[in-house]
Design a protein around this motif. Structure first.
Motif, PDB file in Angstrom:
ATOM      1  N   ASN A 190       0.852  -1.172   0.000  1.00 32.34           N
ATOM      2  CA  ASN A 190       0.000   0.000   0.000  1.00 32.34           C
ATOM      3  C   ASN A 190       0.899   1.236   0.000  1.00 32.34           C
ATOM      4  OD1 ASN A 190      -1.420   2.318   1.403  1.00 32.34           O
ATOM      5  ND2 ASN A 190      -3.124   0.902   1.007  1.00 32.34           N
ATOM      6  N   LEU A 191       0.869   2.003  -1.081  1.00 28.99           N
ATOM      7  CA  LEU A 191       1.760   3.148  -1.218  1.00 28.99           C
ATOM      8  C   LEU A 191       1.508   4.204  -0.151  1.00 28.99           C
ATOM      9  CD1 LEU A 191       1.828   3.528  -5.101  1.00 28.99           C
ATOM     10  CD2 LEU A 191       3.553   2.485  -3.627  1.00 28.99           C
ATOM     11  N   ASP A 192       0.255   4.483   0.177  1.00 33.53           N
ATOM     12  CA  ASP A 192      -0.047   5.481   1.201  1.00 33.53           C
ATOM     13  C   ASP A 192       0.521   5.067   2.558  1.00 33.53           C
ATOM     14  OD1 ASP A 192      -1.375   7.168  -0.590  1.00 33.53           O
ATOM     15  OD2 ASP A 192      -3.310   6.196  -0.228  1.00 33.53           O
ATOM     16  N   ILE A 212      10.028   4.742  -3.468  1.00 32.82           N
ATOM     17  CA  ILE A 212       9.201   5.915  -3.208  1.00 32.82           C
ATOM     18  C   ILE A 212      10.080   6.943  -2.518  1.00 32.82           C
ATOM     19  CG2 ILE A 212       6.942   4.782  -3.196  1.00 32.82           C
ATOM     20  CD1 ILE A 212       7.142   4.661  -0.120  1.00 32.82           C
ATOM     21  N   ILE A 246      10.684  -0.313  -2.048  1.00 31.30           N
ATOM     22  CA  ILE A 246       9.480  -1.009  -1.590  1.00 31.30           C
ATOM     23  C   ILE A 246       9.252  -2.316  -2.346  1.00 31.30           C
ATOM     24  CG2 ILE A 246       8.354   1.059  -0.693  1.00 31.30           C
ATOM     25  CD1 ILE A 246       6.653   1.069  -3.297  1.00 31.30           C
ATOM     26  N   LEU A 283       7.058   7.933  -7.182  1.00 27.80           N
ATOM     27  CA  LEU A 283       7.456   6.547  -7.350  1.00 27.80           C
ATOM     28  C   LEU A 283       8.529   6.546  -8.427  1.00 27.80           C
ATOM     29  CD1 LEU A 283       5.537   3.376  -7.181  1.00 27.80           C
ATOM     30  CD2 LEU A 283       6.762   3.752  -9.296  1.00 27.80           C
ATOM     31  N   LEU A 298       2.941  10.754  -7.335  1.00 26.16           N
ATOM     32  CA  LEU A 298       1.828  10.168  -6.592  1.00 26.16           C
ATOM     33  C   LEU A 298       0.958  11.263  -5.983  1.00 26.16           C
ATOM     34  CD1 LEU A 298       3.812   7.321  -4.792  1.00 26.16           C
ATOM     35  CD2 LEU A 298       2.392   7.143  -6.851  1.00 26.16           C
ATOM     36  N   MET A 350       3.083   3.089   3.097  1.00 19.81           N
ATOM     37  CA  MET A 350       4.547   3.180   3.029  1.00 19.81           C
ATOM     38  C   MET A 350       5.006   4.636   3.133  1.00 19.81           C
ATOM     39  SD  MET A 350       6.089   0.338   2.930  1.00 19.81           S
ATOM     40  CE  MET A 350       5.829  -1.393   2.631  1.00 19.81           C
ATOM     41  N   LEU A 351       4.326   5.543   2.449  1.00 19.40           N
ATOM     42  CA  LEU A 351       4.699   6.960   2.510  1.00 19.40           C
ATOM     43  C   LEU A 351       4.514   7.537   3.905  1.00 19.40           C
ATOM     44  CD1 LEU A 351       3.208   8.083  -0.902  1.00 19.40           C
ATOM     45  CD2 LEU A 351       5.634   8.243  -0.250  1.00 19.40           C
TER      46      LEU A 351
END
Length: 119
Positions: A5-7, A32, A22, A94, A54, A9-10
């Motif tokens: 999940n990118l959110d 990221i 990631i 990304l 992103l 991870m950020l």
């Protein structure tokens, strides 16, 4: 490999210009990074550089023009092209780069980052 999940991870880091790995695809990293301010003029003599915004807005300064990217827009800087990323507000990106790639390309300096893996 599990879904990423990118959110989420950020949300795990705050520092700028410090890419986080990631995932890996063959010998390429999916990274990221959060950016703000101006980076450094540099080139990557042996590889293209992939940027996907992103969130926020990124200006990739090239010697002959500026490329402005908003959310969900991408740009590939051709190998050997001198460029300087800039973000006037915090921007999440990304990146798709060779695993042995250095973020500052051929110039090095204080913004050179060791890539940390987020698991």
């Amino acid at each position: 490999m599990e879904p990423v999940n990118l959110d989420a991870m950020l949300a795990r880091f705050a520092e700028h210009w410090s890419p986080k790995r990631i995932a890996q695809v063959n010998n390429y990293d999916v990274r990221i990074v959060k950016v703000q301010g101006e980076f450094t003029w540099h080139t990557h003599p042996d590889t293209d550089e992939f940027f996907l915004v992103l969130g926020g807005q990124l200006t990739i300064q090239m010697r002959d023009r500026d490329v402005v990217l908003g959310p969900r827009e991408l740009f590939v800087v051709p190998r050997g092209a001198e460029h300087c990323p800039r973000a006037d507000t915090e921007t999440a990106l990304l990146l798709f780069e060779p695993s042995d790639g250095v973020n500052t390309g051929d110039v090095g300096g204080e913004l050179t980052a060791e890539v940390e893996t987020l698991a």
